[in-house]
Design a protein around this motif. Sequence first.
Motif, short mmCIF file in Angstrom:
data_model
loop_
_atom_site.label_atom_id
_atom_site.label_comp_id
_atom_site.label_asym_id
_atom_site.label_seq_id
_atom_site.Cartn_x
_atom_site.Cartn_y
_atom_site.Cartn_z
N MET A 280 -6.11 -5.93 -2.49
CA MET A 280 -7.25 -5.87 -1.58
C MET A 280 -8.43 -5.21 -2.29
SD MET A 280 -6.23 -2.72 1.01
CE MET A 280 -4.63 -3.41 1.45
N GLN A 281 -9.57 -5.19 -1.64
CA GLN A 281 -10.74 -4.52 -2.18
C GLN A 281 -10.77 -3.06 -1.73
OE1 GLN A 281 -13.12 -6.03 -4.40
NE2 GLN A 281 -11.34 -7.37 -4.43
N GLY A 282 -11.32 -2.19 -2.58
CA GLY A 282 -11.38 -0.78 -2.26
C GLY A 282 -12.04 -0.46 -0.92
N PRO A 283 -13.20 -1.08 -0.61
CA PRO A 283 -13.83 -0.82 0.69
C PRO A 283 -12.93 -1.19 1.86
CG PRO A 283 -15.43 -1.77 -0.82
CD PRO A 283 -14.09 -1.87 -1.50
N ASP A 284 -12.13 -2.26 1.70
CA ASP A 284 -11.23 -2.66 2.78
C ASP A 284 -10.17 -1.59 3.04
OD1 ASP A 284 -12.63 -5.00 2.80
OD2 ASP A 284 -11.15 -6.17 1.73
N LEU A 285 -9.62 -1.04 1.95
CA LEU A 285 -8.62 0.02 2.09
C LEU A 285 -9.24 1.23 2.78
CD1 LEU A 285 -5.92 1.42 1.56
CD2 LEU A 285 -6.75 1.97 -0.75
N CYS A 286 -10.43 1.62 2.35
CA CYS A 286 -11.11 2.78 2.94
C CYS A 286 -11.39 2.56 4.43
CB CYS A 286 -12.42 3.06 2.20
SG CYS A 286 -12.19 3.71 0.54
N ALA A 287 -11.80 1.35 4.79
CA ALA A 287 -12.11 1.05 6.18
C ALA A 287 -10.87 1.18 7.06
CB ALA A 287 -12.70 -0.36 6.31
N GLN A 288 -9.73 0.71 6.55
CA GLN A 288 -8.50 0.78 7.33
C GLN A 288 -7.99 2.21 7.47
OE1 GLN A 288 -7.18 -1.71 9.14
NE2 GLN A 288 -9.06 -2.72 8.48
N ILE A 289 -8.19 3.00 6.44
CA ILE A 289 -7.77 4.42 6.52
C ILE A 289 -8.70 5.19 7.45
CG2 ILE A 289 -7.61 6.57 5.20
CD1 ILE A 289 -6.59 4.92 2.85
N ARG A 290 -10.02 4.95 7.32
CA ARG A 290 -10.96 5.69 8.18
C ARG A 290 -10.76 5.34 9.65
NH1 ARG A 290 -11.49 9.27 7.31
NH2 ARG A 290 -12.88 9.46 5.55
N LEU A 291 -10.37 4.13 9.92
CA LEU A 291 -10.12 3.72 11.30
C LEU A 291 -9.03 4.57 11.94
CD1 LEU A 291 -10.96 1.45 13.34
CD2 LEU A 291 -8.98 0.16 12.50
N ARG A 292 -8.13 5.10 11.11
CA ARG A 292 -6.97 5.83 11.62
C ARG A 292 -6.95 7.31 11.25
NH1 ARG A 292 -6.13 0.71 10.26
NH2 ARG A 292 -4.78 -0.60 11.55
N SER A 293 -7.79 7.74 10.34
CA SER A 293 -7.77 9.13 9.89
C SER A 293 -9.13 9.81 10.04
CB SER A 293 -7.33 9.22 8.43
OG SER A 293 -7.46 10.54 7.94
N ARG A 294 -9.12 10.97 10.66
CA ARG A 294 -10.34 11.76 10.79
C ARG A 294 -10.32 12.99 9.88
NH1 ARG A 294 -11.21 13.42 16.57
NH2 ARG A 294 -9.89 11.68 17.19
N SER A 295 -9.42 12.98 8.90
CA SER A 295 -9.30 14.16 8.05
C SER A 295 -9.40 13.88 6.56
CB SER A 295 -7.97 14.89 8.33
OG SER A 295 -6.87 14.04 8.04
N ILE A 296 -9.04 12.68 6.11
CA ILE A 296 -9.02 12.37 4.68
C ILE A 296 -10.43 12.07 4.16
CG2 ILE A 296 -8.11 10.85 2.89
CD1 ILE A 296 -5.77 10.23 4.73
N GLY A 297 -10.82 12.74 3.10
CA GLY A 297 -12.08 12.42 2.45
C GLY A 297 -11.89 11.21 1.54
#
Length: 260
Positions: A78-95
Amino acid sequence: MADPEHQTNRETSRETIRVAIVDNDPYALFGLAAQVKACGPRFEVVWQSELGAVAFQKALDPRTTPDVMLVDMSLTDMQGPDLCAQIRLRSRSIGLVGITSRPLEQYCDPMIEAGAQGLVGKRISPQSLAQVLIQAAAGQPVIPEERCPEAATSRTFQSVAESFARVNAGRTRGTTLSEHEREALTLYASGLKTAQVAAHMSITVSSVQTLVNRAKTKLGAASLPQAIRICTERQLMAGPRNESPSPNGLRESSPETSSR
């Protein structure tokens, strides 16, 4: 009572910062791990991954959740932005911090849209990287020495809290795709490639990627094919137009229009 997550973010300013690294190149992973270690003893590389899917699982597993993730822009699955988007959708703590060897302006908009805290080049010095990791682990937007050129975007990176709220805002209102988001997905579904979609919509490739990332986030999709499938199932695709896409990405008039 103080918010536990905010308290955790404050504590990362003086405690060990747990760093995860995601890159599709094993040699790059080795080099990035060495860069993080060179930042000082307070920085710990807790895990590395070449696959976005594996990184996604590890990031959201409480046993392996890092304080901050360094994510390459082009992964194997996958693309890096896609991974970040999916993590941010579920995490409010990971930078989340993107890292790339390419010009930063190529990924600024997609990473901002994905809810990341910053984007840096792979040639960043250990001193600068240390400050980036500290800022991101504390939930703050990154202000590195090498910034995204102002011409690349009129937007700026947000804090973890701000980006989490923005990315999840659509979920509380229900799935509502914009006209441009629906059009982009419809064009992809018709078989066009990214450059062709951009030409058809008269926008940049970066803007197309931003539209797709935003649509995937709203739909809760992990990939473009999944987003297209969800749109098809929910009948969210754009309606017929007087102009239809051709294989070369240019607009062609429909027979009904051309006969007038």
